[in-house]
Design a protein around this motif. Structure first.
Motif, PDB file in Angstrom:
ATOM      1  N   ASN A   1     -10.164  -4.267  -0.803  1.00 14.05           N
ATOM      2  CA  ASN A   1      -9.776  -2.898  -0.445  1.00 14.05           C
ATOM      3  C   ASN A   1     -10.544  -2.380   0.765  1.00 14.05           C
ATOM      4  O   ASN A   1     -10.058  -1.514   1.502  1.00 14.05           O
TER       5      ASN A   1
ATOM      6  N   ARG B   1      -6.436   0.202   8.200  1.00 16.74           N
ATOM      7  CA  ARG B   1      -5.940   1.568   8.405  1.00 16.74           C
ATOM      8  C   ARG B   1      -6.660   2.238   9.574  1.00 16.74           C
ATOM      9  O   ARG B   1      -6.035   2.899  10.414  1.00 16.74           O
TER      10      ARG B   1
ATOM     11  N   GLN C   1       0.833  -1.199   0.000  1.00 13.04           N
ATOM     12  CA  GLN C   1       0.000   0.000   0.000  1.00 13.04           C
ATOM     13  C   GLN C   1       0.870   1.252   0.000  1.00 13.04           C
ATOM     14  O   GLN C   1       2.002   1.246   0.484  1.00 13.04           O
TER      15      GLN C   1
ATOM     16  N   ALA D   1      -1.507   1.211   7.154  1.00 11.12           N
ATOM     17  CA  ALA D   1      -2.259  -0.011   7.462  1.00 11.12           C
ATOM     18  C   ALA D   1      -1.339  -1.188   7.754  1.00 11.12           C
ATOM     19  O   ALA D   1      -1.705  -2.109   8.495  1.00 11.12           O
TER      20      ALA D   1
ATOM     21  N   TYR E   1      -2.819   4.859   2.790  1.00 10.38           N
ATOM     22  CA  TYR E   1      -3.045   3.493   3.264  1.00 10.38           C
ATOM     23  C   TYR E   1      -1.761   2.778   3.687  1.00 10.38           C
ATOM     24  O   TYR E   1      -1.805   1.650   4.164  1.00 10.38           O
TER      25      TYR E   1
ATOM     26  N   ALA F   1      -8.835  -0.792   4.094  1.00  9.50           N
ATOM     27  CA  ALA F   1      -9.270   0.468   4.695  1.00  9.50           C
ATOM     28  C   ALA F   1      -9.602   0.281   6.175  1.00  9.50           C
ATOM     29  O   ALA F   1      -9.318   1.156   7.007  1.00  9.50           O
TER      30      ALA F   1
END
Length: 225
Positions: free
Chosen positions: A212, A219, A120, A127, A124, A216
């Motif tokens: 994805n 994160r 990433q 994360a 991001y 997210a």
């Protein structure tokens, strides 16, 4: 690939996620599995209608994750050709038919969560700092079949092959189990069928790499949001 998809779709009736596929005469008939016995359903006759059906849940909320267990009820789709059936199923569950065929033919490559996080960039990148303990909790909540996602997890947590989450039941990682029917906890009375039987009656929604949305969510955990 096309021939493999055709073969997979020949075994009607079958279930694909929350969808039941049957044949009436020469037509393929699709409906929500819960609506099998209902005769008061709204009729659709175009595969592209699946786009709108899959867009919102019963309450009118947008479905960001198409494999979430919240496909709306109250519809019946009648399609004349196998090509129309393929297109409709791909609108309901984008890419899942191709992933299933790749898995069935031994060509599917999976990607560990850590590998996905490590590549990433930008906002991001952070994360990747998520701890294993945090992953264990997050994946169990985010990916659970009830209220989370109906995909069967094939990817590992890291390159060493650690399980994605120790808090999920073993059925969540086994394609022969129907995630729509599988309980949250393993049930001793749940009869295990053979892989051959399952591919004739149920096409699993397979997850070959973390999505994805999960990235997210990782994160957010790291940032404490």
């Amino acid at each position: 690939m096309e021939n493999s998809v055709e073969q997979a779709l020949e075994a009607v009736p079958f279930c694909f996620g929350q969808i039941l596929v049957r044949k009436t005469g020469d037509d393929f008939v699709l409906c929500h599995r819960d609506d099998e016995a209902h005769d008061d359903l709204e009729i659709f006759q175009g595969p592209e209608d699946a786009i709108e059906i899959a867009r919102y849940d019963d309450a009118g909320n947008y479905r960001a994750l198409k494999t979430a267990p919240n496909l709306r009820h109250g519809w019946r789709m009648e399609l004349r050709t196998s090509d129309g059936l393929k297109r409709a199923l791909d609108h309901f569950y984008p890419g899942r038919l191709a992933i299933f065929i790749a898995w069935k033919t031994g060509r599917l490559r999976t990607t560990p969560l850590r590998e996905t996080l490590d590549r990433q960039s930008g906002m991001y990148r952070i994360a990747a700092r998520i701890s294993d303990a945090q992953i264990d909790v997050l994946v169990a909540d985010f990916c659970r079949s009830n209220d989370g996602c109906l995909r069967t997890i094939l990817w590992k947590r890291d390159q060493r092959g650690a399980i994605a989450s120790t808090r999920l039941p073993k059925e969540k990682f086994d394609p022969i189990w129907d995630q729509v029917e599988t309980p949250v906890e393993p049930a001793a009375s749940f009869a295990k069928t053979t892989a051959d039987t399952v591919t004739r009656t149920m096409i699993p929604l397979l997850c070959q790499e973390p999505c994805n949305l999960l990235v997210a969510a990782c994160r957010k955990v790291v940032k404490g949001e």
